[in-house]
Design an enzyme around this catalytic site. Structure first.
Site, PDB file in Angstrom:
ATOM      1  N   GLU A  66      95.196  85.502-118.628  1.00  8.84           N
ATOM      2  CA  GLU A  66      94.861  86.575-117.699  1.00  8.84           C
ATOM      3  C   GLU A  66      95.965  87.517-117.635  1.00  8.84           C
ATOM      4  O   GLU A  66      96.838  87.332-116.745  1.00  8.84           O
ATOM      5  CB  GLU A  66      94.681  85.857-116.225  1.00  8.84           C
ATOM      6  CG  GLU A  66      93.411  84.719-116.307  1.00  8.84           C
ATOM      7  CD  GLU A  66      93.121  83.903-114.940  1.00  8.84           C
ATOM      8  OE1 GLU A  66      93.810  84.459-113.887  1.00  8.84           O
ATOM      9  OE2 GLU A  66      92.381  83.448-115.022  1.00  8.84           O
ATOM     10  N   GLU A 224      91.908  88.517-107.564  1.00 12.03           N
ATOM     11  CA  GLU A 224      91.403  88.674-108.767  1.00 12.03           C
ATOM     12  C   GLU A 224      91.326  90.490-109.231  1.00 12.03           C
ATOM     13  O   GLU A 224      90.720  91.045-108.181  1.00 12.03           O
ATOM     14  CB  GLU A 224      89.958  88.232-108.978  1.00 12.03           C
ATOM     15  CG  GLU A 224      89.872  86.579-108.460  1.00 12.03           C
ATOM     16  CD  GLU A 224      90.202  85.887-109.553  1.00 12.03           C
ATOM     17  OE1 GLU A 224      90.505  86.236-110.715  1.00 12.03           O
ATOM     18  OE2 GLU A 224      90.440  84.472-109.115  1.00 12.03           O
TER      19      GLU A 224
HETATM   20  O1  LIG Z   1      86.403  83.466-113.135  1.00 14.53           O
HETATM   21  C1  LIG Z   1      86.836  82.432-112.876  1.00 14.53           C
HETATM   22  O2  LIG Z   1      85.748  81.558-113.226  1.00 14.53           O
HETATM   23  C2  LIG Z   1      88.115  81.729-112.476  1.00 14.53           C
HETATM   24  C3  LIG Z   1      88.931  82.902-112.073  1.00 14.53           C
HETATM   25  C4  LIG Z   1      90.182  82.082-111.378  1.00 14.53           C
HETATM   26  O3  LIG Z   1      90.962  81.694-111.983  1.00 14.53           O
HETATM   27  N1  LIG Z   1      90.072  81.786-110.211  1.00 14.53           N
HETATM   28  C5  LIG Z   1      90.722  81.072-109.307  1.00 14.53           C
HETATM   29  C6  LIG Z   1      90.589  81.382-107.924  1.00 14.53           C
HETATM   30  C7  LIG Z   1      91.675  80.173-106.985  1.00 14.53           C
HETATM   31  C8  LIG Z   1      91.125  80.277-105.331  1.00 14.53           C
HETATM   32  O4  LIG Z   1      89.951  79.792-105.277  1.00 14.53           O
HETATM   33  O5  LIG Z   1      91.836  80.687-104.772  1.00 14.53           O
HETATM   34  C9  LIG Z   1      90.792  79.591-109.711  1.00 14.53           C
HETATM   35  O6  LIG Z   1      89.525  79.347-110.433  1.00 14.53           O
HETATM   36  O7  LIG Z   1      91.816  79.073-109.646  1.00 14.53           O
HETATM   37 ZN   LIG Z   2      92.982  82.557-112.902  1.00 19.37          ZN
END
Ligand SMILES: O=C(O)CCC(=O)N[C@@H](CCC(=O)O)C(=O)O
Ligand SMILES: [Zn+2]
Length: 344
Positions: A66, A224
């Site tokens: 990322e 994000e």
């Molecule tokens: O796009 C995706 O499927 C994942 C993107 C991402 O890395 N999102 C985080 C969110 C964390 C949270 O829920 O606070 C993750 O999945 O770790």
């Molecule tokens: Zn991520």
């Protein structure tokens, strides 16, 4: 090491040259206003000699592929080292997973953003580098926040990009924080960064932002910033507002935030966390369906183990769908519009 860093003022390059560790921590001063400490690879702390009461953590590369957040943070670090901006708040930058950056992948062995809040040491324990790094990152956050007297304002933005495109390009997850109101000011700060959509989580998680929120009462968010892209393929013009607001935050320039109003943001609450329970888990919708696409009641979202997982509310929007994960992990979140949110 100091010489190498100060010649390039490129902390990312320095970190990638030392993906596992540095031989020893080191410190130096910028003019007579800021002490700088490099505690470990990817860990740099700016301590103004006089600060204005905030302890700010900006983390990137908890997922190694990322890249946009890494570029934003590296630019801020360079601007601080070059004295284009001067820190007026204590600020720690963390480049989470240098080995995964080298690999160009989300992680090498295990998703680090499922390993915080002590999860790194549960089950089989510290069996891989991501588990060890998650534990170390927790210790750096602890040291950063607790080395000061009480009463300071702790902030943590854990910066990410999403695997899929999103109807709301930039959005933040507000970790579950029982007994604490959601901060209007923080949400309007995110809005000014271009992050116009907030998801309120409804239960504890093992993410980095939940760790800081729960253990240090930080105003912490997973942020994000768009769709994941390799280095060199990010359109950095899409991050002008984010860079500007983070720069103002750490240099204590006026934030000039709008007053809070629910109409200025898209507010969702997490409705369901759907975990993968069987190896044959599969979504019914296509890989290019965007985050925040909404589906009607009864719609079959996924199938696994001979049964169907259906939408239960009038409408549920999906975010973060992913099926190639280990059994037991989160496959998708569903969202409904937020109601009765306690905002102060
Ligand atoms: O796009 C995706 O499927 C994942 C993107 C991402 O890395 N999102 C985080 C969110 C964390 C949270 O829920 O606070 C993750 O999945 O770790
Ligand atoms: Zn991520």
């Amino acid at each position: 090491m100091l010489q190498t860093l100060m010649e390039s003022k490129d902390f990312l390059a320095f970190t990638l040259d030392n993906p596992n560790n540095i031989s020893e921590a080191f410190s130096f001063a910028i003019s007579d206003h800021t002490n700088v400490h490099v505690w470990d690879t990817g860990v740099i702390v700016f301590e103004p000699k006089i600060d204005l009461g905030k302890d700010v953590v900006l983390s990137s590369a908890v997922h190694g592929n990322e890249t946009a957040p890494i570029e934003i943070c590296n630019r801020l670090i360079k601007e601080l080292l070059d004295e284009k901006i001067v820190a007026k708040q204590r600020t720690m930058f963390l480049i989470g997973n240098p080995a995964a950056i080298h690999n160009g992948t989300r992680f090498v062995e295990e998703n680090m953003n499922r390993l915080f809040n002590g999860a790194h040491s549960k089950g089989q324990g510290l069996i891989n580098k991501e588990r060890i790094r998650a534990k170390n990152l927790e210790q750096y956050v602890d040291r950063f926040y607790t080395s000061q007297t009480d009463g300071r304002h702790r902030i943590h933005h854990d910066l990410h990009t999403a695997i899929r495109a999103s109807k709301h390009e930039k959005f933040a997850i507000y970790p579950y924080r029982p007994g604490r109101a959601y901060s209007a000011e923080q949400m309007m700060f995110l809005g000014a960064c271009g992050v116009d959509t907030i998801l309120f989580h409804h239960e504890p998680t093992t993410t980095f932002s939940y760790f800081s929120s729960e253990n240090y009462q930080a105003d912490a968010f997973t942020v994000e910033l768009g769709k994941v892209r390799p280095f060199g393929q990010n359109d950095m013009t899409r991050f002008i507002a984010t860079h500007e607001m983070l720069s103002r935050l750490i240099s204590a320039k006026p934030l000039e935030l709008d007053s809070f109003s629910e109409e200025k943001l898209n507010l969702y609450q997490v409705c369901r966390v759907i975990n993968k329970s069987y190896e044959d888990f599969e979504f019914t919708f296509a890989n290019d369906v965007e985050n925040f696409r909404s589906f009607p009641k009864g719609f079959v979202l996924a199938k696994e183990g001979g049964s169907e997982i259906k939408v239960e509310h009038e409408q549920e929007a999906i975010v973060f769908p992913i099926s190639n994960i280990p059994v037991g992990q989160r496959a998708v979140l569903t969202l409904i519009p937020a109601v009765n949110i306690n905002v102060q």
